[in-house]
Write an enzyme that holds these catalytic residues in place. Structure first.
Site, PDB file in Angstrom:
ATOM      1  N   ASP A  86      -5.078  -8.004  -7.141  1.00 52.55           N
ATOM      2  CA  ASP A  86      -4.824  -7.907  -5.706  1.00 52.55           C
ATOM      3  C   ASP A  86      -3.651  -6.961  -5.504  1.00 52.55           C
ATOM      4  OD1 ASP A  86      -6.760  -9.900  -4.877  1.00 52.55           O
ATOM      5  OD2 ASP A  86      -5.443 -11.298  -5.934  1.00 52.55           O
ATOM      6  N   LEU A  87      -3.925  -5.836  -4.905  1.00 52.11           N
ATOM      7  CA  LEU A  87      -2.940  -4.764  -4.776  1.00 52.11           C
ATOM      8  C   LEU A  87      -1.601  -5.288  -4.255  1.00 52.11           C
ATOM      9  CD1 LEU A  87      -2.191  -1.781  -4.832  1.00 52.11           C
ATOM     10  CD2 LEU A  87      -3.091  -1.594  -2.521  1.00 52.11           C
ATOM     11  N   ASP A  88      -0.560  -5.020  -4.993  1.00 51.28           N
ATOM     12  CA  ASP A  88       0.810  -5.380  -4.604  1.00 51.28           C
ATOM     13  C   ASP A  88       0.964  -6.877  -4.363  1.00 51.28           C
ATOM     14  OD1 ASP A  88       1.379  -2.700  -4.704  1.00 51.28           O
ATOM     15  OD2 ASP A  88       1.051  -2.389  -2.574  1.00 51.28           O
ATOM     16  N   ASP A  89       0.096  -7.663  -4.966  1.00 51.16           N
ATOM     17  CA  ASP A  89       0.136  -9.091  -4.682  1.00 51.16           C
ATOM     18  C   ASP A  89       0.365  -9.954  -5.928  1.00 51.16           C
ATOM     19  OD1 ASP A  89       0.173 -10.891  -2.597  1.00 51.16           O
ATOM     20  OD2 ASP A  89      -1.905 -11.504  -2.947  1.00 51.16           O
ATOM     21  N   GLY A 127       0.797  -1.218   0.000  1.00 53.95           N
ATOM     22  CA  GLY A 127       0.000   0.000   0.000  1.00 53.95           C
ATOM     23  C   GLY A 127       0.826   1.262   0.000  1.00 53.95           C
TER      24      GLY A 127
END
Lengths: 279, 279, 279, 279
Positions: C221-224, C196
Site C-alpha cells: 500500500d503506497l506510503d502506507d 504520493g
C-alpha cells in the site's frame, strides 16, 4: 554589477531610514528582491539587509546610500558568490563530514579551499573530496609556534571564514584577533550552560533533561562569542554521558550547518555580543 | 488493598532482581499492569516501579519483597489516590492558574487543599475554584517569621507536596529541610543556564536563540535541585527581555505541568542530584 | 555464543511471561543487560527485547524459552554484528550521503555492501567510500525487466535490508513481497498527509505551518507501511514549495538515520501496520 | 486617531510599493513602529502590515495610501483595542478554559463577550469568570433550527470573531458564510492528516510517531480552511488512542492560543486557502 547583490547597512537609528534607502535603490533603477530591517531599541541601532538585482557600480550605490544615512553608517555591497572557507578539525568526523557534504552539493554557499587538523585522522575524508589537508601537530610545540604554523597555512588560502568543526584546542587571543568575526565554532552544549571542557559530562552530572549545541563566532572570552544558532534534543535518565555525546552529534551537526548557511548567505550581523539574523 | 497500587523499589543492584520481585508478586496472585526498571551503572543502584492489581495486605507485600532484596532496599507501596498539595504564588498567574485548571479537571493526580501567597493578587483566582487562600505578607517580618507563619498554615493542610507556582522568594534551609523532596519549583530558565534573578534579562544579554524553563525539586543549593522536566522555545534577535518573559510563560506552564503530572503519579525517583523517571 | 546477543520474542500475552523468560535466562547462567517489554492490549499481543551476555548455544536458549511460552511464540536470538545493507538512490544525494557517512563511522550498525541507482549521478559519492555502485537504468525497460535486473544484483549481495535513500520509483508487489519487512523507505512528508507524488507541492498548496518526513517499512500500500520514525520542522508563508523541499532535506535525513539506527540495532518489531520500538 | 494603529494592505504587486506607502506615512508626520511585507510570487500579490503612531484622520490616511496603490488595493486601518469574541464549546474544557484564562489576564487581545454551548457542562467555568453562558441544546431540533438559535444569540453580542473551543458539531454553509473569515476552530490532528471524526483513533490505527493539532479559519470544506498555527508532539507505540487524546490536549491548547494571539493582533492575512502571518 549585474547579478544579485546583497546590501548590508548598520547605523544609528533615525526616522525614515528604510524609506530613504529604498528611494536611492529605486532611483538607480534597481529592483528589490527582499528587504529586512531591525532596530535594536536598547542601543538605538539600525540594521538592514536588502537583496537587489540590476546594473550599477558598487561604489556609486554605496556613496548614494551613504549620503542619506547618519555619519556612523557602515554599508557593504556583497556579490552572492560562494565564500572561501578553511575547515579545522581534530579527530571527530561528524561536523567535518557534514560541512564537506553540504559544500560539495551546494547546500551552503561555500567552497572549502583547505582543511587543517592537529591530528591526521580526517585526512582521508578531506581527500576523498579533493580538499587539501594539512596535518599540523601541536606536539612538541608551544601554543604560539603551533598557531603560527596554522596561520601561515591559512594565509595561503586567503579564506573569508575559518570554520572550527570540532577543533578541540583553545585559540590564543592573537589568533582570534587576527580573524575577528571570521571564526565560527560549534560548542557541544546549550550555551551558556556547561562552558569549558567535557560539557556532556557536566550535563550528565547536573541531570538535565535536554541537551544542546551552540554555533557561535569565536571571541577571546571562552565560549562566550555571539551565538548564531542553537539546537536541542530531549534526553532522559537512561543516557550515560557517552550516550549523550553520541546523541548530541546530531544537534551539533544541525546547529553548525544552520549557522554556516546563514553566515555564508550574509544574513548575520554581529551586534556587540549578540547577533541579528535575517532568515 | 483491592485497587491499583504502585510499588516503588530502590536498592543496590544485583543480578536477577526483576525476576525475584516479579516472582513474589505472582506468588501472591497479583497482576502486573506495567513494569519499569533502571540501573544507574555509575552508582550500581537499582530502581523499579511496578503497577499491580489485586488483593493483598500492603505489609505482607512489602515484607515478602524485602526478603528477596539487598539489605539497603527501600520499598514503598502506594495507593493511586490524588495527592494533597498546597500551591504557593506571588503575583504571576500563569502557572498558578494552570495547576488549578488541571487539578479541577483531573489532568493531574492532585487535590489543591490550600493556596498561599505573599501578595493578595491571586486570591480571586483561587477562590473562584473554592480553594482557601491565605495572604501572608513578608512585609515587616524577618524571613524566619514569615516562613514560620507559612509553615503553620501548611501544617494545617498536611500536604503531600508543596508546589511553588512562581513563588518569587528564596526559601531558607530550615524550610527546605522540613519538606525535603516535597517542594517542586518552576524556574524560568533552561537550568543550569541563568541561575538566580531575572533569567530572561540574562538570556537577552547573552543573546541566546533558545529559552527555556525547568521544573525541579527544591534543595538548599539555589536552582540546583534534581530536575524533573525542561521545556524550550526558539526565539530570535527581535525579542526584548520582556517579550522573552511573555513567550517563556508557555514553556514554564508546559515544564511545570509535565513535572507535576509525573510526580503525582509516583513516576519520579530522586537519585542524588538527578531524577529517574518512568513515563 | 559469547558476545552480547539480542533476544526478540513475540506471542499472545499471558500473565507472568517476563518472569518466565527471565527465569530461563538466569537458569542458563546468562546476564541480562537490558530488558523491555510491551503488551498491545487491543490485540493481546506480547513483545519483548532482551540484551544478554554469556555463553550458551543459541538453539538451547530458543528451545528453553519456547517451552515456557504460548504456542504461537516467535523467538529470535541475534548476534549484534553489523547488518549487510544495499542502498538504492536516484539523483538526490542527501539521504544517500548521510547513510554512507554514518555507516563509515559506525553511527549505524550496518555495512553498505552495494549501491544501486536508476541514474548514474550518485556513483562518484559511493565510489569515494569504496562502495560498489550499479547503474541500472529504467529506460527502455518494462518495470518488471528493470526490477528483475535490480533483484539479480541485490541477490549477489545477500543483504539483510534494502534501504531506499530517495529512490524515486514505486516498487511492484512482486519486489516488495520478495523482501517483505526488509525494505525501508524515506517519504518526504509527514505521513499520512501528502501521500504520493510531490508532497512539498501538496504541502505548499494546503498552506501547512509544519512539514515533515517519515521513515517506514515498504508494503504494497503506497506510503502506507509501518512507520518507524517521523521528524518535522516549522515553516511559514514565505517558503515556496522549492524552499520547503530544501528545508525538508534535514527532516528527511533525521527521520531516516534515526529509523535505520533503530532497525539495525534490532529495536523495531512490526505489529501489523504499526511498529513497536524499544529505544 | 492618536494611539497606535495597524495598517493592513493587500493588492497586486508592483515595484516600489513599500517605498510609496512609507512615503505617505512619513508625509503625514506619522511614525512607523514596525513594518512587514510579503509578496506571494505565485499570485503576484502584495501584503503589508505596518504599526504606526501619530495623529491623523483614518479616512485621510486610507485615501492617501490608496492614491499610490494599484486599483485592487484593500486597505484597513485598525485601532489596537481588544477584539470582542464569542466562544463556543461542547463538553471538553481544555481549550475553553485556556482562552478564558488568557483573556482574563490579557495574554490575548480579546474580551470574551459571551459563551455558547450545546451542552451545559461548561457553564460553571464560564460563570466563574463572569462570562454569560447560553446553553442551546441541539436535541429535538433540526440543524438549521439549532443554528438559528445560536445565530440569534451571537447577534446580541456583535462579536469580531467566533472561536470554536472544541465545539464538536459541523457548521452549515449558511452559518459559515454568515461569518466568513471570522470563525476560528481547533482541530485535533495535524491537518491535512486525519480529517473528520475521531482523529486520535485514526492516528492510532495508522501508527504515527507524532500527533498534532491545527488551528484554522472555518470554511465550507470540512477541516480545509486556511491554517493559522500547528503544533505537534512525539508519541510512541505505548500510547493508546485515549492516551493520545489526553496528551494531544496540550498541543491543541498551544496551537489554539497561538493562533488566537496572532489573529487578535491583526497579524494574519487570508491568502485564498493559505495564511500570511507577520509575527
Amino acid at each position: 554589477m549585474e547579478e544579485k547583490s546583497i546590501v548590508l547597512i548598520e547605523c544609528t537609528d533615525k526616522k525614515g531610514l528604510v524609506n530613504k534607502v529604498t528611494s536611492v535603490i529605486f532611483g538607480l533603477g534597481l529592483n528589490i528582491v527582499s528587504n529586512n530591517q531591525f532596530v535594536d531599541e536598547e542601543s538605538n541601532h539600525f540594521f538592514m539587509r536588502t537583496e537587489i538585482v540590476g546594473k550599477v557600480s558598487k561604489d556609486i550605490l554605496v556613496d548614494k546610500i551613504k549620503e542619506n544615512l547618519p555619519d556612523d553608517a557602515m554599508i557593504k555591497v556583497i556579490e552572492s558568490k560562494p565564500k572561501r572557507i578553511v575547515i579545522m578539525g581534530t579527530k571527530e568526523h561528524h561536523c567535518f563530514s557534514d560541512i564537506i557534504i553540504r559544500s560539495e552539493y551546494k547546500e551552503i554557499n561555500a567552497d572549502i579551499v583547505g582543511a587543517i587538523g592537529n591530528y591526521d585522522e580526517l585526512r582521508g575524508l578531506a581527500e576523498k573530496f579533493d580538499i587539501p589537508y594539512s596535518f599540523i601537530t601541536h606536539n612538541e610545540k608551544t601554543k604560539e609556534e603551533h598557531e603560527d604554523e596554522i596561520i601561515k597555512k591559512i594565509e595561503e588560502y586567503n579564506p573569508d571564514y575559518i570554520v572550527l568543526a570540532k577543533y578541540m584546542r583553545i585559540l590564543t587571543p592573537k589568533f582570534v584577533e587576527k580573524y575577528e568575526h571570521k571564526i565560527i565554532n560549534i560548542h557541544h552544549s546549550f550555551l551558556p550552560a556547561f562552558i569549558g571542557a567535557n560539557p556532556y559530562r557536566q550535563a550528565y552530572n547536573r541531570g538535565v533533561k535536554i541537551i544542546g549545541a551552540t554555533a557561535h563566532f569565536v571571541t577571546n572570552d571562552l565560549d562566550d562569542g555571539p551565538i548564531i544558532a542553537q539546537e536541542v534534543l530531549k534526553i532522559d535518565h537512561t543516557y550515560s554521558a557517552k550516550e549523550m555525546r553520541n546523541a548530541g552529534r546530531d544537534a551539533e551537526r544541525a546547529a553548525f550547518s544552520k549557522a554556516l548557511k546563514l553566515v555564508f548567505e550574509d544574513r548575520v550581523f554581529i551586534n556587540k555580543n549578540r547577533t541579528v539574523i535575517f532568515e
